[in-house]
Write a protein that holds these residues in place. Structure first.
Motif, PDB file in Angstrom:
ATOM      1  N   LEU A   1     -10.662   8.053   2.288  1.00 19.51           N
ATOM      2  CA  LEU A   1     -10.864   9.330   2.979  1.00 19.51           C
ATOM      3  C   LEU A   1     -12.222   9.395   3.648  1.00 19.51           C
ATOM      4  O   LEU A   1     -12.453  10.203   4.544  1.00 19.51           O
ATOM      5  N   GLY A   2     -13.152   8.534   3.223  1.00 13.46           N
ATOM      6  CA  GLY A   2     -14.473   8.516   3.828  1.00 13.46           C
ATOM      7  C   GLY A   2     -14.596   7.609   5.031  1.00 13.46           C
ATOM      8  O   GLY A   2     -15.710   7.406   5.538  1.00 13.46           O
ATOM      9  N   ALA A   3     -13.469   7.075   5.530  1.00 15.51           N
ATOM     10  CA  ALA A   3     -13.518   6.145   6.658  1.00 15.51           C
ATOM     11  C   ALA A   3     -14.230   6.726   7.880  1.00 15.51           C
ATOM     12  O   ALA A   3     -15.055   6.039   8.493  1.00 15.51           O
TER      13      ALA A   3
ATOM     14  N   PHE B   1       0.817  -1.213   0.000  1.00 10.51           N
ATOM     15  CA  PHE B   1       0.000   0.000   0.000  1.00 10.51           C
ATOM     16  C   PHE B   1       0.856   1.272   0.000  1.00 10.51           C
ATOM     17  O   PHE B   1       0.403   2.324  -0.458  1.00 10.51           O
ATOM     18  N   THR B   2       2.072   1.190   0.502  1.00 12.03           N
ATOM     19  CA  THR B   2       2.913   2.387   0.601  1.00 12.03           C
ATOM     20  C   THR B   2       4.131   2.335  -0.320  1.00 12.03           C
ATOM     21  O   THR B   2       4.979   3.220  -0.255  1.00 12.03           O
ATOM     22  N   ASP B   3       4.214   1.335  -1.184  1.00 14.55           N
ATOM     23  CA  ASP B   3       5.377   1.193  -2.069  1.00 14.55           C
ATOM     24  C   ASP B   3       5.213   2.112  -3.285  1.00 14.55           C
ATOM     25  O   ASP B   3       4.291   1.918  -4.081  1.00 14.55           O
TER      26      ASP B   3
ATOM     27  N   HIS C   1      -4.437   1.629   3.363  1.00 14.30           N
ATOM     28  CA  HIS C   1      -3.322   2.107   4.185  1.00 14.30           C
ATOM     29  C   HIS C   1      -2.504   3.084   3.341  1.00 14.30           C
ATOM     30  O   HIS C   1      -2.458   2.978   2.128  1.00 14.30           O
ATOM     31  N   GLY C   2      -1.888   4.050   3.986  1.00 13.21           N
ATOM     32  CA  GLY C   2      -1.043   4.985   3.257  1.00 13.21           C
ATOM     33  C   GLY C   2      -1.827   6.141   2.662  1.00 13.21           C
ATOM     34  O   GLY C   2      -2.941   6.452   3.095  1.00 13.21           O
TER      35      GLY C   2
END
Length: 390
Positions: A340-342, A52-54, A334-335
């Protein structure tokens, strides 16, 4: 070998497939579709979190498909939205709409959400059989996000239908058609809302007038918000209630102590993630992930639904345990691309579960488990209907 993610049994219970794939390797090559294409699927928790962050895994679909022959006809507002972009474009676009969904603004929405929930539940009669998806899990988040955007009440069911069609697995023509219908509708509505302050569509349209967004970007954000603003929550509410009904001890515990619902949300999200497989990514260069070499230029599917059941991170992962204290789930990603709607999804689910367990303490399934129908999409994990007796 056929695509394991299009098997009818996968839609009913993806966790058997996820478990088999993860036991073979946390990252591996799989066939996708019926045209001989392959992708790499990430089913391990540590590997998914890293993926997710790569930065070598890009979401820029326009760049990936440039020059490639395709029979697809997705509208640009769908194929080139914020989710299909990398920084700095992604950072700029997220900055436009992100502040609306932070905890502060969402907290101010809670009274409105509670009113919508109350209005929906007030039509239910004790002892009645109710399709919880059709009469609660869909209309609640659709009503909330459409109210924020400025979508007229008369059009909301149609907008929801188009949104659902965008996730029809193995039906590209249906997806493409829905993308155009929704994009054309949101284009027209964004134009008309320029004269109606107080709605997100007004703000997006005016930003386009001032040159802060292109017209295509304004419409693509509108489309993304209406889709992302309810799809995850619809599945979350249905999956969570089903999990509780199927685990009577957990349901009894929350019924007796509804203040525990807030903390229970994370375990419910982990147990049956509303996002099975994250949206499209591809490798911009060769890399090694989870001991597997991934060549450059291939799609990479990150599976939060699989990662959230990884036994190396969660003891007895197939068990619902509302007291679990473990690694954070990946149901919202993740990342930088984390949903954004969590905060809004959590608020809607919390208020809904609290109201349901208070007003209908004896809620139970109206049909056997094996008769439940699941959506035919590998991205989303959700029920098409959930018949319950209240």
């Amino acid at each position: 070998m056929s695509d394991p993610l299009l098997d009818p049994q996968f839609f009913r219970n993806p966790y058997a497939t996820y478990g088999r794939l993860r036991s073979e390797a946390p990252v591996q090559k799989v066939p996708t579709g019926s045209n001989g294409h392959v992708s790499y699927i990430v089913t391990g928790y540590a590997e998914a979190r890293a993926a997710f962050t790569d930065p070598r895994l890009s979401k820029d679909t326009a760049r990936f498909f440039a020059g490639r022959p395709s029979r697809r006809n997705l509208h640009p507002a769908v194929s080139q939205n914020m989710l299909a972009s990398d920084p700095p474009q992604h950072t700029r676009l997220r900055g436009v709409v992100g502040p609306v969904f932070t905890p502060g603004p969402v907290a101010r929405l809670r009274p409105y959400i509670a009113t919508v929930v109350d209005d929906l539940l007030s039509t239910w009669e004790p002892g009645e059989e109710v399709d919880l998806v059709d009469r609660l899990a869909i209309p609640l988040p659709v009503t909330v996000i459409c109210e924020l955007l400025g979508v007229p009440a008369a059009d909301r069911a149609l907008v929801a239908d188009w949104s659902h069609d965008l996730f029809a697995a193995g039906q590209p023509e249906r997806v493409d058609t829905a993308s155009h219908e929704l994009a054309v509708y949101m284009t027209d509505l964004t134009t008309s809302k320029r004269t109606e302050p107080g709605y997100l569509l007004h703000d997006l349209g005016r930003r386009a007038d001032y040159g802060e967004l292109t017209e295509t970007e304004a419409v693509s954000l509108a489309v993304l918000l209406v889709v992302a603003g309810h799809e995850t929550t619809t599945n979350f509410i249905g999956n969570a209630l089903l999990a509780l009904i199927q685990h009577p001890d957990s349901l009894t515990a929350l019924r007796g102590r509804p203040e525990l619902i807030t903390d229970a949300l994370d375990e419910l999200l982990r147990f049956d993630s509303p996002l099975g497989i994250a949206t499209f990514r591809y490798s911009t260069e060769e890399l090694t992930l989870g001991g597997t070499r991934i060549p450059a230029g291939v799609p990479v599917l990150i599976a939060p639904g699989a990662a959230n059941r990884d036994p190396t991170q969660f003891d007895h992962p197939d068990r619902l345990d509302l007291t679990r204290k473990a690694a954070p789930h990946l149901a919202f990603g993740h990342g930088i691309h984390r949903c954004l709607g969590a905060p809004l999804a959590r608020a809607e689910a919390e208020i809904t579960l609290r109201a349901l367990l208070t007003r209908f303490p004896d809620i139970r399934l109206a049909v056997p488990d094996e008769e439940l129908e699941w959506r035919q999409t590998r991205l989303m994990r959700g029920l098409t209907s959930l018949p319950v007796l209240v």
